[in-house]
Motif scaffolding. Structure first.
Motif, PDB file in Angstrom:
ATOM      1  N   TRP A  79       3.284  22.251  -2.457  1.00  0.00           N
ATOM      2  CA  TRP A  79       2.952  21.259  -1.437  1.00  0.00           C
ATOM      3  C   TRP A  79       1.672  20.501  -1.797  1.00  0.00           C
ATOM      4  CZ3 TRP A  79      -1.696  21.116   1.056  1.00  0.00           C
ATOM      5  CH2 TRP A  79      -2.476  22.289   1.070  1.00  0.00           C
ATOM      6  N   ALA A  80       0.776  21.157  -2.525  1.00  0.00           N
ATOM      7  CA  ALA A  80      -0.515  20.545  -2.857  1.00  0.00           C
ATOM      8  C   ALA A  80      -0.378  19.340  -3.780  1.00  0.00           C
ATOM      9  CB  ALA A  80      -1.439  21.577  -3.493  1.00  0.00           C
ATOM     10  N   ALA A  81       0.792  19.145  -4.381  1.00  0.00           N
ATOM     11  CA  ALA A  81       0.989  17.996  -5.266  1.00  0.00           C
ATOM     12  C   ALA A  81       0.790  16.670  -4.550  1.00  0.00           C
ATOM     13  CB  ALA A  81       2.390  18.039  -5.887  1.00  0.00           C
ATOM     14  N   GLY A  82       0.836  16.676  -3.236  1.00  0.00           N
ATOM     15  CA  GLY A  82       0.672  15.420  -2.498  1.00  0.00           C
ATOM     16  C   GLY A  82      -0.755  14.952  -2.326  1.00  0.00           C
ATOM     17  N   TRP A  83      -1.729  15.687  -2.847  1.00  0.00           N
ATOM     18  CA  TRP A  83      -3.138  15.322  -2.615  1.00  0.00           C
ATOM     19  C   TRP A  83      -3.475  13.927  -3.111  1.00  0.00           C
ATOM     20  CZ3 TRP A  83      -6.905  14.145  -6.305  1.00  0.00           C
ATOM     21  CH2 TRP A  83      -6.572  14.389  -7.640  1.00  0.00           C
ATOM     22  N   ARG A  84      -2.753  13.409  -4.081  1.00  0.00           N
ATOM     23  CA  ARG A  84      -3.081  12.082  -4.624  1.00  0.00           C
ATOM     24  C   ARG A  84      -1.996  11.046  -4.317  1.00  0.00           C
ATOM     25  NH1 ARG A  84      -1.704  13.609 -10.915  1.00  0.00           N
ATOM     26  NH2 ARG A  84      -2.157  11.430 -11.338  1.00  0.00           N
ATOM     27  N   TRP A  85      -1.185  11.331  -3.280  1.00  0.00           N
ATOM     28  CA  TRP A  85      -0.157  10.363  -2.909  1.00  0.00           C
ATOM     29  C   TRP A  85      -0.799   9.291  -2.022  1.00  0.00           C
ATOM     30  CZ3 TRP A  85       5.382  11.660  -0.769  1.00  0.00           C
ATOM     31  CH2 TRP A  85       6.197  10.563  -1.011  1.00  0.00           C
ATOM     32  N   ALA A  86      -1.391   8.333  -2.670  1.00  0.00           N
ATOM     33  CA  ALA A  86      -2.210   7.337  -1.989  1.00  0.00           C
ATOM     34  C   ALA A  86      -1.375   6.249  -1.324  1.00  0.00           C
ATOM     35  CB  ALA A  86      -3.167   6.698  -2.993  1.00  0.00           C
ATOM     36  N   VAL A  87      -1.980   5.606  -0.350  1.00  0.00           N
ATOM     37  CA  VAL A  87      -1.363   4.435   0.257  1.00  0.00           C
ATOM     38  C   VAL A  87      -1.356   3.292  -0.758  1.00  0.00           C
ATOM     39  CG1 VAL A  87      -2.083   5.071   2.588  1.00  0.00           C
ATOM     40  CG2 VAL A  87      -3.578   3.632   1.196  1.00  0.00           C
ATOM     41  N   ASP A  88      -0.443   2.353  -0.536  1.00  0.00           N
ATOM     42  CA  ASP A  88      -0.342   1.158  -1.377  1.00  0.00           C
ATOM     43  C   ASP A  88      -0.112   1.524  -2.841  1.00  0.00           C
ATOM     44  OD1 ASP A  88      -0.611  -0.375   0.885  1.00  0.00           O
ATOM     45  OD2 ASP A  88      -2.765  -0.619   0.668  1.00  0.00           O
TER      46      ASP A  88
END
Length: 237
Positions: A79-88
């Motif tokens: 789940w931690a893979a989402g830490w850099r799922w940035a907007v835009d």
């Protein structure tokens, strides 16, 4: 890229906060203790949009961010893979995270960068916690009313993702994922859920455009019909 590093493929089982304990208070200390935290690369001088800074970001910066993602997954779970799922137009684009963008913008001083990683992880986990709470607002009760519950949930979740992402670049990818997670939470198999959501949206959401209310309503109605059919199927699991 390694499949495990890509947040777009995360399933509800992988991100469900109820299945993956997390202590936000200790997150900064944990992140500082990970191996990549002691090897933050030096960003070249210059503006983030300069060619040499972008080249460094794609080569050196991205490799370091990937190494940090691997370390976070090892410590906390995928789940931690989402830490850099940035907007835009961030590292992956279209996500809900505002603290992190991409290496050419977000890698600065070593201490500051590591703190930013931890803040981004906490922000991402907060988003997952928020979604889990919202999913519980739409429990499946009397089968007679279930299609109405599906529809209200879809309208609510689409608006919530739009608000969080600002309907920026590729926002619709995460929106579809959230709807898929919602179905999975209530017992629809991941593969079936993803197919139903794709059918309901039908490629009609666009980057940089917030959906018209009529479109949201139509998507929600299609979503509800498909979800009810899937949930009623005896082999849905």
């Amino acid at each position: 890229m390694d499949h495990r590093l890509t947040p777009r493929t995360l399933t509800w089982d992988e991100v469900d906060p109820g299945r993956h304990p997390f202590d936000a208070v200790s997150a900064h200390e944990v992140v500082r203790g990970l191996a990549p935290a002691s090897a933050v690369p030096a960003r070249p001088a210059g503006q983030a949009g300069q060619r040499r800074v972008i080249a460094w970001s794609h080569e050196v910066g991205a490799a370091w961010a990937d190494s940090m993602t691997r370390a976070l997954i090892e410590r906390y779970g995928r789940w931690a893979a989402g830490w850099r799922w940035a907007v835009d137009e961030g590292d992956f684009g279209g996500g809900p995270v505002q603290t992190w963008c991409c290496p050419n913008h977000s890698i600065t001083g070593a201490d500051e960068t590591v703190a930013r990683v931890a803040d981004s992880l906490v922000e991402w986990r907060g988003w997952l916690d928020d979604l889990a709470e919202r999913f519980e607002r739409f429990p499946l009760g009397d089968p007679v009313d279930r299609d109405e519950v599906w529809e209200r949930a879809a309208v609510h979740l689409v608006h919530h993702v739009v608000d969080r992402t600002g309907a920026g670049d590729a926002w619709y990818g995460h929106c579809a994922q959230v709807l898929t997670w919602f179905l999975a939470r209530w017992g629809v198999a991941d593969g079936v859920a993803g197919h139903l959501v794709d059918q309901a949206i039908g490629g009609r959401f666009e980057s940089w455009v917030g959906p018209a209310e009529t479109l949201v309503t139509d998507v929600a109605e299609r979503f509800a019909r498909a979800a009810e059919d899937a949930f009623a199927a005896p082999d849905r699991d």
